[in-house]
Design an enzyme around this catalytic site. Structure first.
Site, mmCIF file in Angstrom:
data_model
loop_
_atom_site.group_PDB
_atom_site.id
_atom_site.type_symbol
_atom_site.label_atom_id
_atom_site.label_comp_id
_atom_site.label_asym_id
_atom_site.label_seq_id
_atom_site.Cartn_x
_atom_site.Cartn_y
_atom_site.Cartn_z
ATOM 1 N N GLU A 50 19.395 -13.879 0.619
ATOM 2 C CA GLU A 50 19.881 -13.126 1.120
ATOM 3 C C GLU A 50 19.867 -11.918 0.754
ATOM 4 O O GLU A 50 19.942 -11.887 -0.754
ATOM 5 C CB GLU A 50 21.411 -13.541 -0.196
ATOM 6 C CG GLU A 50 23.086 -12.160 0.459
ATOM 7 C CD GLU A 50 23.827 -12.566 -0.533
ATOM 8 O OE1 GLU A 50 24.392 -13.747 -0.690
ATOM 9 O OE2 GLU A 50 25.252 -11.735 -0.390
ATOM 10 N N ASP B 293 23.686 -14.682 -3.769
ATOM 11 C CA ASP B 293 24.665 -14.113 -5.106
ATOM 12 C C ASP B 293 25.755 -15.199 -4.577
ATOM 13 O O ASP B 293 25.881 -16.035 -4.163
ATOM 14 C CB ASP B 293 25.106 -13.027 -4.721
ATOM 15 C CG ASP B 293 24.471 -11.741 -3.855
ATOM 16 O OD1 ASP B 293 23.061 -12.349 -4.898
ATOM 17 O OD2 ASP B 293 24.646 -10.801 -3.367
ATOM 18 N N ASP C 196 30.942 -13.369 -0.604
ATOM 19 C CA ASP C 196 29.479 -13.285 0.688
ATOM 20 C C ASP C 196 28.681 -14.874 0.734
ATOM 21 O O ASP C 196 28.434 -14.966 1.097
ATOM 22 C CB ASP C 196 28.869 -12.377 0.652
ATOM 23 C CG ASP C 196 31.034 -11.567 0.687
ATOM 24 O OD1 ASP C 196 31.489 -12.033 1.707
ATOM 25 O OD2 ASP C 196 29.971 -10.297 0.787
#
Ligand code: 1YM
Length: 641
Positions: free
Chosen positions: A426, A504, A508
């Site tokens: 990401e 992460d 999100d």
């Protein structure tokens, strides 16, 4: 020798054979599958009695001592002495191999697990089995240890309230099922819930008395139609009530429940005699043929497909469908022991004629439903056309199926897929750290920018235009499936045998991970089946203690609490890693990428149905529980999907 003794010797020999070679008699072998099949067999006998119209309740109790009890309120297993055998029927049923079929007066026996060997196999493989039968105002009991009668049938009481029924308790022999610990609640629950739908009204109770008392009641008067509604519940349906099609032809009982939703996938479950046939078979072919024909006829007759628009194909008509097809017949033939596919050709014509007639009626009587289905198929046809064009475009611009790799990919040196890994990361900054920290000989890095597309909510044309998705398809190198037409995913072409999603450790991040897993689940499913898909576990905190400031990485809040307690006396420094980008390349390597020290979670699909449910609940709907669910489950892999 009296016939009785001769018979019992023969019986003992038979059951001894079962104990010596259990795997020959229990399809699931001596592992957890076989263990649960013993229970399935007894449950199926009770369900048979309900389907024959004599019982309306079946109860399963997981006892504290590890044994299980199955109860029904049917006629009671016959206890009278059989003239020919000179022994009570119940004794014969539990000791003679192949006793089942011989007496069965039912038109069909639903039990499938043990291919009819039945109750005697369960008995042979149990340390004890006890049966209590209430019938004609009397209660009888019989007991066996490892298949041998230890208490012949005897009267234990009376019952004057007119009730009757059977109650069978047994404990599978752990000397035979060596590696099995105990009955699994979830597995049994799943099967009972399925049976509740398939029997359409039988009250099925599951009680667990082992750890703490738990009791659930399953009863689905709506039958397969309610089942279909349940399968489709995560999308908006195109009309109010699911459609039920029912009939008997050629002594084959056919039931179909279906509903159309705004979703793009199709969920069709097929059963023969309540056994799931994963690969369908003749009941599925019969259904599809009639279903497509009826809709084509209707669309043509009512002029519902406009000139110049592509005509819907069979697959277009199935877009967004949730459907359960259940047939019951006397002599089901399956392709394999695993019963994944039904073969009987007469089933195809039975299903076809019933669906043709009844579904035509449904459309004639409900023009609004008909219109909704056909409009949906017309839009699917348009989307398919658009997808084909998009795919051609994509092929020309940056071919999906040639060797051109995406620019963002930092590939590894190894060309041996079994040694190669790819980290799908990401964000560009974490991607940068990963590129610097990696072992380039076998680790490739593909950074993704921002949120990826939710493939549950997009049609294939749009999916194929998405840059991040195209980069993944090209890097993995094996195409994709589930897009209709000629598209395939070819596991042999996969360029890395470890595909590691690294996001992460925040909300999100878990959302992005979920979107990625959904994509893999829908379009590269064989990757998951092969065990190639993993989730990286970056640490949540870095903690330093005392004067020497040794740095410890911590992967969960629980671990942090434990550590703080343990080191209570040393005033500490806690660093929370909000994102992968906050770690430098060395830290990222050390904590998350070094095969010697990292923790990877493999993504597995335990039960397709549950994975479907979980994914659809996460991805498919508009409802708020979704966000809550995602926030609570920062680690999706723990869902067992
Ligand atoms: C908890 C398990 O086995 N119930 C059960 C079994 C039988 C009957 C009723 C039954 C069937 C018939 C006639 C028939 C069985 N009977 C036989 C056999 N519950 C459970 N409930 N009377 C009673 O099919 O004609 C085998 S199973 F062989 F005797 F017919």
């Amino acid at each position: 020798m009296s016939t009785y003794t001769a018979d019992s010797i023969k019986v003992l020999k038979g059951l001894e054979g079962v104990r010596k070679r259990p795997a020959m008699y229990v399809q699931g072998g001596t592992g957890v599958d076989g263990y649960h099949q013993l229970l399935t067999e007894i449950i199926d006998n009770a369900i048979d009695e309900a389907l024959a119209g004599y019982a309306d309740t079946v109860e399963v109790i997981l006892n504290a001592d590890g044994s299980v009890t199955v109860i029904d309120n049917g006629r009671g297993i016959p206890v009278g002495v059989m003239k020919k055998e000179g022994r009570p029927a119940i004794e014969v049923i539990f000791t003679e191999l192949h006793a089942g079929g011989k007496f069965d007066s039912n038109a069909y026996k639903v039990s499938g697990g043990l291919h009819g060997v039945g109750s005697s196999v369960v008995n042979a493989l149990s340390t004890f089995l006890e049966a209590e039968v209430t019938s004609g105002g009397k209660v009888h009991r019989i007991r066996f240890d490892r298949g041998e009668v230890t208490e012949p049938v005897h009267l234990i009481g009376s019952s004057n309230n007119g009730v009757s029924g059977s109650r069978v308790s047994f404990l599978p022999d752990h000397g035979i099922f060596k590696e099995v610990e105990r009955f699994e609640y979830g597995r049994i629950r799943r099967r009972l819930r399925e049976l509740a739908y398939l029997t359409g009204g039988v009250k099925i109770i599951l009680e667990d008395r082992r750890d703490h008392l738990k009791r659930e009641v399953f009863q689905e008067k709506g039958g397969v139609a309610a089942f279909a509604a349940h399968l489709g519940a995560d999308h908006k349906s195109l009309y109010d009530k699911p459609i039920l099609i029912k009939g008997i032809a050629d002594e084959i009982e056919v039931e179909v429940g279906l509903i159309h939703t705004s979703g793009y996938g199709q969920t069709i479950l097929t059963y023969a005699n309540m056994i799931t046939n994963r690969d369908g078979g003749t009941q599925l072919t019969g259904f599809k043929t009639a279903y497509t024909r009826v809709l084509n006829n209707y669309a043509r007759a009512k002029n519902l497909i406009k000139k110049g628009e592509p005509a819907p194909t069979g697959e277009d008509f199935l877009e967004g469908i949730a459907c359960v097809i259940s047939v019951k017949l006397g002599d089901p033939q399956f392709e394999s022991q695993a019963k994944v596919k039904l073969l009987n050709p007469e089933v195809q014509s039975a299903v076809q004629s019933i669906v043709y007639e009844k579904f035509t009626e449904v459309l004639e009587e409900n023009p609004k439903i008909a219109k909704a289905i056909i409009e949906k198929a017309a839009s699917a046809a348009k989307a398919r056309e658009a997808a084909r064009k998009a795919r051609d475009l994509v092929r020309r611009a940056s071919p999906l199926e040639n060797d051109e790799l995406p620019g963002k990919l930092a590939d590894c040196q190894s060309e041996d897929p079994s040694l190669s890994e790819i980290y799908i990361v990401e964000g560009d900054s974490a991607g940068g750290s990963a590129k610097q920290g990696r072992e380039r000989r076998f680790q490739a890095i593909l950074p993704l920018r921002g949120k990826i597309l939710n493939v549950e909510k997009a049609q294939i044309g749009k999916i194929l235009k998405n840059a991040e998705i195209r980069a993944m398809i090209a890097a993995i190198g094996a195409g994709l499936e589930g897009t209709g037409d000629d598209a395939h995913f070819n596991l042999d072409d996969v360029r890395y045998h470890r595909i590691i999603v690294m996001t992460d450790a925040d909300v999100d991040g878990s959302h992005i991970r979920t979107l990625l897993l959904t994509f893999f689940y829908r379009y590269m499913r064989p990757l998951i089946d092969a065990g190639y898909l993993y989730i990286a576990q970056p640490p949540l905190y870095g903690v330093r203690f005392g004067r020497e400031k040794e740095l410890r990485y911590v992967y969960s809040d629980g671990e942090l609490q434990r550590l703080l307690k343990e080191k209570r006396n040393r005033k500490t420094e806690i660093q929370r890693f909000k994102g992968l980008g906050e770690m430098n390349p060395e830290q990222l390597w050390e904590t998350t990428m070094n095969p010697e020290t990292r923790v990877l979670k493999r993504v597995t699909i335990e039960a397709v149905l549950e994975a479907n449910e979980a994914f659809e609940m996460l991805m498919g709907t508009e409802v708020p529980p979704r966000r809550e669910f995602i926030e609570e489950n920062a680690h999706l892999a723990q869902l067992d999907v």
